[in-house]
Design an enzyme around this catalytic site. Structure first.
Site, PDB file in Angstrom:
ATOM      1  N   LYS A 120       5.313 -12.446   7.087  1.00  0.00           N
ATOM      2  CA  LYS A 120       6.005 -13.669   7.509  1.00  0.00           C
ATOM      3  C   LYS A 120       7.510 -13.410   7.604  1.00  0.00           C
ATOM      4  O   LYS A 120       8.134 -13.663   8.635  1.00  0.00           O
ATOM      5  CB  LYS A 120       5.720 -14.799   6.513  1.00  0.00           C
ATOM      6  CG  LYS A 120       6.263 -16.132   6.956  1.00  0.00           C
ATOM      7  CD  LYS A 120       6.013 -17.205   5.934  1.00  0.00           C
ATOM      8  CE  LYS A 120       7.261 -17.424   5.138  1.00  0.00           C
ATOM      9  NZ  LYS A 120       7.198 -18.502   4.182  1.00  0.00           N
ATOM     10  N   ASP A 159       3.773 -19.776   8.426  1.00  0.00           N
ATOM     11  CA  ASP A 159       4.144 -20.473   7.177  1.00  0.00           C
ATOM     12  C   ASP A 159       3.136 -21.604   6.954  1.00  0.00           C
ATOM     13  O   ASP A 159       2.126 -21.675   7.656  1.00  0.00           O
ATOM     14  CB  ASP A 159       5.595 -20.966   7.235  1.00  0.00           C
ATOM     15  CG  ASP A 159       5.740 -22.212   8.094  1.00  0.00           C
ATOM     16  OD1 ASP A 159       4.814 -22.509   8.899  1.00  0.00           O
ATOM     17  OD2 ASP A 159       6.752 -22.909   7.976  1.00  0.00           O
TER      18      ASP A 159
END
Ligand code: SF4
Length: 219
Positions: A129, A147
């Site tokens: 991420k 996310d």
């Protein structure tokens, strides 16, 4: 007679319509984190775990004024970093990661942030991420950032059946054009904050309501 479209081509067409509607709603998207270099974005993204971008932006100007480079962070006193980032939460873990990540950058990458996924995820405290945020925003290399907003909305919209972030990333990569990967992730995040919230999504005013198979829509 034309052949019946396959499930995957139907999915792609639906994803395409969703993508275009979100493009029109959020034409200009950029990370909300304050940064002036790939390294600052890397540190800010590490700090943003379990913390709002707003709070990270309150902390980083002072932090970067005190420590301006990977070399400075690598040599920094851990407790001083902890004190400066305390309000972002999980500060002990984050301080340890930022210092270890800076040391790795100094030792392995001449104190530069590598523009490379494999090298980035080998850095302490950096997962896919964070790596995709940095690659997309600092280097213009497209990546899907998964996310909590992206995971939740992708599932509600039926774009993935997975909960594992890496599998969600792969599913979205299959239906979104590569050049839009980073922007699409940001648009889902904006959309999650404005409309498709975790609790009480605003389904009646949602611009993609007719494309959404979520069974628990609000009325
Ligand atoms: S219809 Fe509701 S659940 Fe579906 S995307 Fe829109 S806000 Fe989210």
């Amino acid at each position: 007679m034309a052949p019946r479209p396959s499930t995957s081509s139907e999915l792609k067409r639906r994803a395409d319509r969703i993508r275009k509607i979100l493009n029109a709603r959020y034409p200009e998207v950029a990370p909300a984190l304050f940064y002036r270099s790939p390294f600052e974005l890397l540190v800010a993204t590490i700090l943003s775990a379990q913390c709002t971008d707003l709070q990270v932006n309150r902390v980083t100007p002072g932090l970067f004024a005190r420590f301006g480079s990977p070399i400075a962070f690598a040599a920094a006193d851990l407790e001083e970093i902890e004190g400066l980032i305390h309000s972002t939460g999980f500060y002990k873990n984050k301080a340890r990661n930022i210092k270890a990540c800076s040391q790795a950058l100094v030792e392995r990458h001449a104190a530069q942030v590598p523009a490379d996924m494999e090298a980035l995820v080998r850095l302490p405290g950096v997962g896919r991420k964070t790596a995709n945020v940095v690659l997309g925003a600092a280097f213009g290399i497209p990546g899907i950032v998964v996310d909590t907003h992206v995971a939740r909305i992708s599932a509600r919209l039926g774009l993935t059946a997975h909960s594992d972030p890496e599998k969600i990333e792969t599913d979205l990569m299959a239906v979104i054009p590569r050049k839009e990967w980073s922007a699409f992730s940001l648009r889902l995040i904006f959309f999650g904050r404005e409309i498709c919230a975790a609790r009480k999504p605003k389904c009646p005013s949602c611009p993609v309501n007719d494309l959404c198979p979520y069974p628990d829509k609000t009325t």
